[in-house]
Structure formats: C-alpha cells, structure tokens
Design an enzyme around this catalytic site. Structure first.
Site, PDB file in Angstrom:
ATOM      1  N   ILE A 186       0.891  -1.070   0.016  1.00 42.29           N
ATOM      2  CA  ILE A 186       0.233   0.211   0.102  1.00 42.29           C
ATOM      3  C   ILE A 186       0.666   1.401  -0.228  1.00 42.29           C
ATOM      4  O   ILE A 186       2.219   0.688   0.517  1.00 42.29           O
ATOM      5  CB  ILE A 186      -0.719   0.008   0.818  1.00 42.29           C
ATOM      6  CG1 ILE A 186      -0.334  -0.025   2.210  1.00 42.29           C
ATOM      7  CG2 ILE A 186      -1.500  -1.104   0.766  1.00 42.29           C
ATOM      8  CD1 ILE A 186      -1.441   0.171   3.542  1.00 42.29           C
ATOM      9  N   LYS A 220       2.310  -4.461   3.377  1.00 46.58           N
ATOM     10  CA  LYS A 220       3.560  -3.865   3.293  1.00 46.58           C
ATOM     11  C   LYS A 220       3.094  -2.346   2.927  1.00 46.58           C
ATOM     12  O   LYS A 220       2.813  -1.444   2.213  1.00 46.58           O
ATOM     13  CB  LYS A 220       4.705  -4.397   2.327  1.00 46.58           C
ATOM     14  CG  LYS A 220       5.110  -3.559   2.452  1.00 46.58           C
ATOM     15  CD  LYS A 220       6.236  -3.136   1.106  1.00 46.58           C
ATOM     16  CE  LYS A 220       6.240  -2.079   0.926  1.00 46.58           C
ATOM     17  NZ  LYS A 220       6.503  -0.381   1.776  1.00 46.58           N
ATOM     18  N   ALA A 230       3.652   1.777   3.534  1.00 44.87           N
ATOM     19  CA  ALA A 230       4.968   2.571   2.099  1.00 44.87           C
ATOM     20  C   ALA A 230       5.370   2.772   3.879  1.00 44.87           C
ATOM     21  O   ALA A 230       5.384   2.753   4.851  1.00 44.87           O
ATOM     22  CB  ALA A 230       4.338   3.933   2.057  1.00 44.87           C
ATOM     23  N   GLY A 268      10.404  -1.047  -0.751  1.00 40.03           N
ATOM     24  CA  GLY A 268       9.006  -1.566  -1.507  1.00 40.03           C
ATOM     25  C   GLY A 268      10.160  -2.493  -2.456  1.00 40.03           C
ATOM     26  O   GLY A 268      10.546  -3.411  -3.219  1.00 40.03           O
ATOM     27  N   GLY A 304      -0.950   1.971  -5.939  1.00 38.92           N
ATOM     28  CA  GLY A 304       0.400   2.243  -6.228  1.00 38.92           C
ATOM     29  C   GLY A 304       0.746   3.104  -7.360  1.00 38.92           C
ATOM     30  O   GLY A 304      -0.019   3.105  -7.939  1.00 38.92           O
ATOM     31  N   VAL A 326       5.414   0.901 -10.169  1.00 42.50           N
ATOM     32  CA  VAL A 326       5.308   0.001  -9.360  1.00 42.50           C
ATOM     33  C   VAL A 326       4.310  -0.869 -10.136  1.00 42.50           C
ATOM     34  O   VAL A 326       4.539  -2.455 -10.100  1.00 42.50           O
ATOM     35  CB  VAL A 326       5.761   0.083  -7.980  1.00 42.50           C
ATOM     36  CG1 VAL A 326       5.594  -0.750  -7.048  1.00 42.50           C
ATOM     37  CG2 VAL A 326       6.457   1.484  -7.675  1.00 42.50           C
ATOM     38  N   GLY A 327       3.149  -0.890 -10.547  1.00 42.09           N
ATOM     39  CA  GLY A 327       2.542  -1.934 -10.204  1.00 42.09           C
ATOM     40  C   GLY A 327       2.991  -2.545 -11.660  1.00 42.09           C
ATOM     41  O   GLY A 327       2.662  -4.090 -11.844  1.00 42.09           O
ATOM     42  N   GLU A 334      -4.808  -1.187  -8.158  1.00 41.72           N
ATOM     43  CA  GLU A 334      -5.024   0.945  -8.148  1.00 41.72           C
ATOM     44  C   GLU A 334      -4.131   1.420  -7.567  1.00 41.72           C
ATOM     45  O   GLU A 334      -3.315   1.126  -7.280  1.00 41.72           O
ATOM     46  CB  GLU A 334      -6.098   0.547  -6.552  1.00 41.72           C
ATOM     47  CG  GLU A 334      -6.717  -0.169  -6.223  1.00 41.72           C
ATOM     48  CD  GLU A 334      -7.934  -0.486  -6.757  1.00 41.72           C
ATOM     49  OE1 GLU A 334      -8.193   0.316  -7.989  1.00 41.72           O
ATOM     50  OE2 GLU A 334      -8.654  -1.494  -7.121  1.00 41.72           O
ATOM     51  N   CYS A 392      -4.873   9.858  -5.491  1.00 43.74           N
ATOM     52  CA  CYS A 392      -5.021   9.628  -6.863  1.00 43.74           C
ATOM     53  C   CYS A 392      -5.685   9.678  -7.866  1.00 43.74           C
ATOM     54  O   CYS A 392      -5.633   9.945  -8.969  1.00 43.74           O
ATOM     55  CB  CYS A 392      -5.043   8.104  -6.838  1.00 43.74           C
ATOM     56  SG  CYS A 392      -6.572   7.352  -6.280  1.00 43.74           S
ATOM     57  N   GLU A 405       0.475  13.052 -13.983  1.00 40.68           N
ATOM     58  CA  GLU A 405       0.433  12.799 -12.472  1.00 40.68           C
ATOM     59  C   GLU A 405       0.820  13.056 -11.062  1.00 40.68           C
ATOM     60  O   GLU A 405       1.974  12.855 -11.547  1.00 40.68           O
ATOM     61  CB  GLU A 405      -0.278  11.286 -12.193  1.00 40.68           C
ATOM     62  CG  GLU A 405      -0.726  11.446 -10.543  1.00 40.68           C
ATOM     63  CD  GLU A 405      -0.689  10.099 -10.137  1.00 40.68           C
ATOM     64  OE1 GLU A 405      -0.038   9.071 -10.131  1.00 40.68           O
ATOM     65  OE2 GLU A 405      -1.955   9.196  -9.261  1.00 40.68           O
TER      66      GLU A 405
HETATM   67  P1  TAP Z   1       4.488   3.814  -5.136  1.00 37.75           P
HETATM   68  O1  TAP Z   1       5.910   4.386  -5.012  1.00 37.75           O
HETATM   69  O2  TAP Z   1       3.951   2.610  -6.603  1.00 37.75           O
HETATM   70  O3  TAP Z   1       4.747   2.775  -3.882  1.00 37.75           O
HETATM   71  C1  TAP Z   1       3.694   2.013  -3.269  1.00 37.75           C
HETATM   72  C2  TAP Z   1       3.448   0.648  -2.908  1.00 37.75           C
HETATM   73  O4  TAP Z   1       4.660   0.076  -3.380  1.00 37.75           O
HETATM   74  C3  TAP Z   1       4.448   1.230  -1.017  1.00 37.75           C
HETATM   75  O5  TAP Z   1       4.317   0.304  -0.416  1.00 37.75           O
HETATM   76  C4  TAP Z   1       6.413   0.987  -1.840  1.00 37.75           C
HETATM   77  O6  TAP Z   1       7.009   0.547  -0.712  1.00 37.75           O
HETATM   78  C5  TAP Z   1       5.554  -0.843  -2.664  1.00 37.75           C
HETATM   79  N1  TAP Z   1       6.565  -0.151  -3.573  1.00 37.75           N
HETATM   80  C6  TAP Z   1       7.876   0.348  -4.318  1.00 37.75           C
HETATM   81  N2  TAP Z   1       8.465  -0.138  -5.275  1.00 37.75           N
HETATM   82  C7  TAP Z   1       7.858  -1.695  -5.381  1.00 37.75           C
HETATM   83  C8  TAP Z   1       8.485  -3.144  -5.985  1.00 37.75           C
HETATM   84  N3  TAP Z   1       9.792  -3.008  -6.663  1.00 37.75           N
HETATM   85  N4  TAP Z   1       8.122  -4.173  -5.527  1.00 37.75           N
HETATM   86  C9  TAP Z   1       7.074  -3.862  -4.426  1.00 37.75           C
HETATM   87  N5  TAP Z   1       6.970  -3.050  -4.094  1.00 37.75           N
HETATM   88  C10 TAP Z   1       7.819  -1.546  -4.379  1.00 37.75           C
HETATM   89  O7  TAP Z   1       3.497   4.376  -5.012  1.00 37.75           O
HETATM   90  P2  TAP Z   1       3.343   5.924  -4.304  1.00 37.75           P
HETATM   91  O8  TAP Z   1       4.165   7.078  -4.814  1.00 37.75           O
HETATM   92  O9  TAP Z   1       3.646   4.835  -2.884  1.00 37.75           O
HETATM   93  O10 TAP Z   1       2.190   6.290  -4.163  1.00 37.75           O
HETATM   94  C11 TAP Z   1       1.353   7.016  -5.141  1.00 37.75           C
HETATM   95  C12 TAP Z   1       0.990   6.377  -6.228  1.00 37.75           C
HETATM   96  O11 TAP Z   1      -0.209   6.040  -6.204  1.00 37.75           O
HETATM   97  C13 TAP Z   1      -0.076   7.375  -6.975  1.00 37.75           C
HETATM   98  O12 TAP Z   1       0.557   7.243  -8.485  1.00 37.75           O
HETATM   99  C14 TAP Z   1      -0.314   7.432  -7.158  1.00 37.75           C
HETATM  100  O13 TAP Z   1      -1.934   7.317  -7.833  1.00 37.75           O
HETATM  101  C15 TAP Z   1      -1.274   5.778  -6.587  1.00 37.75           C
HETATM  102  N6  TAP Z   1      -2.515   5.541  -5.335  1.00 37.75           N
HETATM  103  C16 TAP Z   1      -2.954   4.928  -6.102  1.00 37.75           C
HETATM  104  C17 TAP Z   1      -4.483   4.841  -5.593  1.00 37.75           C
HETATM  105  C18 TAP Z   1      -5.649   4.121  -6.399  1.00 37.75           C
HETATM  106  S1  TAP Z   1      -6.863   3.472  -5.617  1.00 37.75           S
HETATM  107  N7  TAP Z   1      -5.806   3.419  -7.732  1.00 37.75           N
HETATM  108  C19 TAP Z   1      -4.658   5.414  -4.107  1.00 37.75           C
HETATM  109  C20 TAP Z   1      -3.519   5.483  -3.818  1.00 37.75           C
HETATM  110  C21 TAP Z   1      -2.413   6.024  -4.364  1.00 37.75           C
HETATM  111  P3  TAP Z   1       8.205   1.722  -0.633  1.00 37.75           P
HETATM  112  O14 TAP Z   1       7.971   1.879   0.627  1.00 37.75           O
HETATM  113  O15 TAP Z   1       9.471   2.212  -0.422  1.00 37.75           O
HETATM  114  O16 TAP Z   1       7.845   3.328  -0.819  1.00 37.75           O
END
Ligand code: TAP
Length: 466
Positions: A137, A163, A165, A196, A216, A220-221, A239, A273, A370
């Site tokens: 998350i 896990k 953030a 992550g 996320g 990363v997705g 998501e 998001c 974004e």
């Molecule tokens: P990410 O950088 O993608 O991080 C999300 C989660 O993934 C964190 O726990 C992160 O760990 C982990 N992660 C990072 N690299 C990874 C890898 N190689 N393998 C597995 N997990 C990994 O996103 P963010 O910066 O936290 O959040 C912002 C993004 O989330 C935006 O794009 C936003 O739009 C999106 N978001 C979408 C939604 C929905 S419902 N669609 C809701 C909220 C946010 P760390 O702890 O190291 O960061």
C-alpha cells in the site's frame, strides 16, 4: 517484530523534517518468515475454517478497538503523513472502523450457487478464500488503504501480509496491535515494514503467496506484475495512478463548483490518486470561473496540520516535495500561465502553496503527468464532443467529475468517459459500498464495496451425477 535483518530506517515528520522513530527494515528473509506464518495459519489454522459469524464477531471487535483509539491513530497519520488531524479524527479513522464493520457483515454471507446442469448432473459452486495475500500500500491514506485491503481479505478467510509505505509505517503497526487484541489469530495478519525494492519485491515474487493486492504508482504496478509472472503466476490486482478530468459546463452554479474544484485538486495536499487536476471549463463561464477560483484560493490556508483552521499540511516527504516543485517549474517554463501559488510555503517542513495554472494545453507535461501535489491545470473547451475526446486522451482512467445541471449532458459524458469512478455534481464522494478502481493504466479489479470481497475469493465448481 523484526527477527532476521535487525536493520532499521527512519520515519520523518514532514512538518519539521525531524525523525519520529526508527522502524524495523524487513527484507526478503523477514518476508519469508511472515509468509511461513501466514501459510501455516491458512493451511492449518482456525481463521479460514471458522464459521463466518465467528470471523464477523472478531472483526467487529477490531472495529470497536479502532474507534476506541481514534485519537492515537489520527495523531500517527498526521505526524507521519502530514495529513490534517481534524479530518483524520472525523473521517479517516472512523471510516476505517466502518470499513472493517462493513466487511465483518459480509463474512457470514459468502455463498456459492446451486446449478442446474444440462445432463444428469447436479452441481454447486463454493466460494473459497484465495489463500495467502500480500497487500502493498501507498502513503497518502495510510489508514484507509490498510483497512480497504485487510477488511475484505479477512472476511473472505484469507491470511495476509501488509507492507505499508516506508513513509507512513506507524499506523499500520498500531492496526496490527489492535487486530491482535481483538482476537485475530497469530499468523493471520502480518505487517512487514521496509522498502518496496526489497520487502515489496520479495512479496510480488514470492512462490508461496497466492495473490498480491497493490495500490501505488503505475510504474511499480508493472513491476508487481512482472514479479508475479516470473514466480508462481499469483493473481494480481492493481489500483494505480490517475490524471482525472473535472469538467465544468457553463450551466452550473460557479460559486459552488469553484469550491468543489479546489477540493478536487488540493484536498489531502493533492496527494490523492483521484485528484481532479485537469479542470476543463466551458468557454462561456471561463473568466467568471477563474475569478471565483482566485477569490477562494486566497482563503485556502497552508500550515501545521494540527491547526483546525488549516486546509493543507505538508507534502509527505522531501522527495515528493522536490518532485512537485519540479512540475511547477515545468508549468512555468512550458507555456502555461501561473495564476496563483507556485512556490514553497514557510521556512521549514515540506509545505507548498496551492498552485493554479491557466492557459494549459493538453500536450503540456503538467496536463499529462500525475503530479500528486497541490497543482491544478485549467483548460478551456467549447463542446461536449470536444471535451469527451480531450478528457479521454490520457493513459489513465481512474475518475472523472462532471459538473452540469443538464441531465442529458451528464448521462452522455458519464457513459463516454473511460474511468472507473464518475462523480456528477460532487467530487470525492467515497463510500464503503462504492467500488473503487481504474480503467486503462489506472489498474484493474476494485477495492471497496462487495466487489472487493470477490477478489479475495475463488470459485470451485463441484458436480455429481443424479
Ligand atoms: P509507489 O511508489 O508505487 O509505492 C506504493 C507501494 O509499493 C509502497 O509500499 C512502496 O514501497 C511499494 N513498492 C515500491 N517499489 C516496489 C517494488 N519494486 N516492488 C514492490 N513494491 C514496491 O507509490 P506511492 O508513491 O507510494 O503512491 C503514489 C501512487 O499511488 C500514485 O501514483 C497514486 O496515484 C497511486 N495511488 C493509487 C490509488 C488508487 S486506489 N488507484 C490510491 C492511492 C495512491 P516504499 O515503502 O518503498 O515506498
């Protein structure tokens, strides 16, 4: 409790840039231990085998404990994530408890179907828990992200790892503590704090995890899907990011819609998001709308998120703060007009002024990418057909806002926009019963609502001669 690496990392208060605490840095070996516990709890433990009403009882106790600890949880999300304390207290944390209650109510209503076969056979389906789930998350809504993943998975009878953030691990650890107090058996809900690229990647590529539920970024997705494909082909739900259009037709109450537009772009300091940051305004009211925005943004207060008069706290961390400021530079240098804001706010902490660009065109970086910060782009349009085409001209498809009093326009546009959530004459109308998720590169499958329960269940068909 970290058992293997014994490493730690710092979590920082974005108001002061100071360290709040050192947190256990889980890595692959720790993920392995947590998976072993969750696997044992799934394969041999009571949780998946309990009658649904018993899971419901324990989950309701968990929800009550969340309610009893609202203040503590609200403080944790405020100091860790820079979120407004007042809103955490009246929205985020009570909604977290309600989400657990909602799924508790579903735990004893998971049924298959009895089927009439075309031959001399009778058949039925069983809806069984998918197994061990890895939830990964983000940091923008630490409490709601936690419960929207954990709630339906617990109700379904799964066991799991979460896990959080690295920026906002505190409340997840507190939720795990409350879950234990509520009587959720050992091994069912495991929180792994860490990075992550190590802990997260170990989850997506683990051979003994049955599903990954990820929220996320789109980047990363993609890595999550690669990890799943390269390991045991676990199922994945994503998501992801968005760049949502907020469309204002010229028949609206401009005053009311300008308020919604500000909220749509700047709520939670733009770290959401579904932020509606592409504000398409029909040409007939363009100037009037800008005047209203100008009037209202002057009253938008940035400051300490514990102050109840503040609308916007600090961005989550230095990296996010720098990223947002660099997008603002893109806007300034890329031909848009800086209408308001555009720079850091205050001397200390990661505060940024709410920023509005006008004269934005579809091809500008600030209109395409974004930003995940308090930056709004205002674009002008003429016709319904034109705005549908332009609103859809994005790789994302998470949400859209449609502001009009014309029913035909609302119907036409809502059916034409390729996005998972449409809000008509409102924005951020969330509910535990409302499924939530994206089209296109904003992901697939849904959180919230009963739709989310299905992603933690699988269907077994059983047939026998009669
Ligand atoms: P990410 O950088 O993608 O991080 C999300 C989660 O993934 C964190 O726990 C992160 O760990 C982990 N992660 C990072 N690299 C990874 C890898 N190689 N393998 C597995 N997990 C990994 O996103 P963010 O910066 O936290 O959040 C912002 C993004 O989330 C935006 O794009 C936003 O739009 C999106 N978001 C979408 C939604 C929905 S419902 N669609 C809701 C909220 C946010 P760390 O702890 O190291 O960061």
């Amino acid at each position: 409790m970290i058992e293997v690496t014994r490493k730690t990392f710092e979590t920082i208060d974005p108001r002061t840039e100071e360290v709040i605490a050192r947190i256990a840095e889980g890595e692959k070996e720790d993920v392995d231990l947590a998976v072993k516990a969750a696997r044992e709890a799934f394969d041999h433990g009571p949780w998946p085998r309990l009658p649904g009403c018993e899971r419901r009882r324990i989950m309701l106790k968990f929800a009550d404990l969340i309610d009893e600890n609202i203040e503590e949880l609200a403080v944790l999300d405020t100091i860790d994530g820079g979120k407004l304390y007042s809103l955490c207290k009246i929205i985020d944390i009570p909604a977290a408890a309600e989400t657990i209650r909602y799924y508790a109510g579903a735990a004893d209503k998971i049924h298959g179907a009895t089927l009439k076969m075309s031959r001399d056979l009778q058949a039925y389906t069983l809806h069984e828990p998918v197994g061990v789930v890895g939830h990964i998350i983000p940091w923008n809504f630490p409490s709601q992200m936690f419960v929207m993943k954990v709630g339906p998975a617990l109700a379904a009878g799964c066991t799991m790892l979460v896990k959080p953030a690295e920026q906002t691990p505190l409340s997840a650890l507190y939720y795990a503590h409350l879950a234990k107090l509520a009587g959720i058996p050992d091994g069912v809900l495991n929180v792994i704090t860490g990075y992550g690229s190590t802990a997260g990647a170990a989850i997506s590529s683990h051979m003994d995890i049955d599903k990954v539920s990820f929220t996320g970024s789109t980047e990363v997705g993609r890595l999550i899907m690669q990890g799943a494909a390269a390991s045991n082909l676990k199922s994945v739900s994503l998501e992801l990011g968005g760049k949502s259009p907020f469309i204002v037709f010229d028949d609206v109450d401009v005053d009311k819609v300008a308020d919604l537009a500000l909220q749509g772009s700047f709520y939670n300091k733009g770290e959401i998001c579904v932020a509606g940051t592409r504000i398409f305004v029909q040409e007939g009211i363009y100037d009037k709308f800008l005047n209203k925005l100008e009037e209202k943004v002057k009253r938008w207060v940035v400051g300490d998120p514990f102050n109840p008069n503040v609308h916007q706290g600090p961005q989550v961390n230095k990296q996010q703060y720098d990223k947002i400021l660099s997008y603002i530079e893109h806007g300034k240098n890329g031909g848009a007009t800086l209408f308001s804001g555009g720079k850091p706010a205050g001397q200390k902490g990661y505060y940024i002024e709410p920023t509005i660009f006008t004269d934005v065109t579809d091809d500008m970086t600030i209109a395409k990418e974004e930003i995940f910060g308090p930056v709004m782009s205002v674009l002008k349009f003429k016709t319904v057909e034109e705005v549908i085409k332009r609103a859809n001209a994005t790789k994302y498809g998470l949400a859209a806002g449609i502001m009009t009093n014309d029913l035909n326009t609302a119907n036409t546009v809502s059916r034409s926009i390729r996005a998972g959530v449409i809000w008509i004459n409102c924005y951020f109308a969330f509910d535990k019963d409302l499924p939530y998720g994206g089209y296109k590169m904003s992901g697939f499958e849904r959180d919230m609502g009963l739709e989310a329960l299905n992603k933690y269940l699988q269907v077994k068909s059983v047939a026998t001669p009669i």
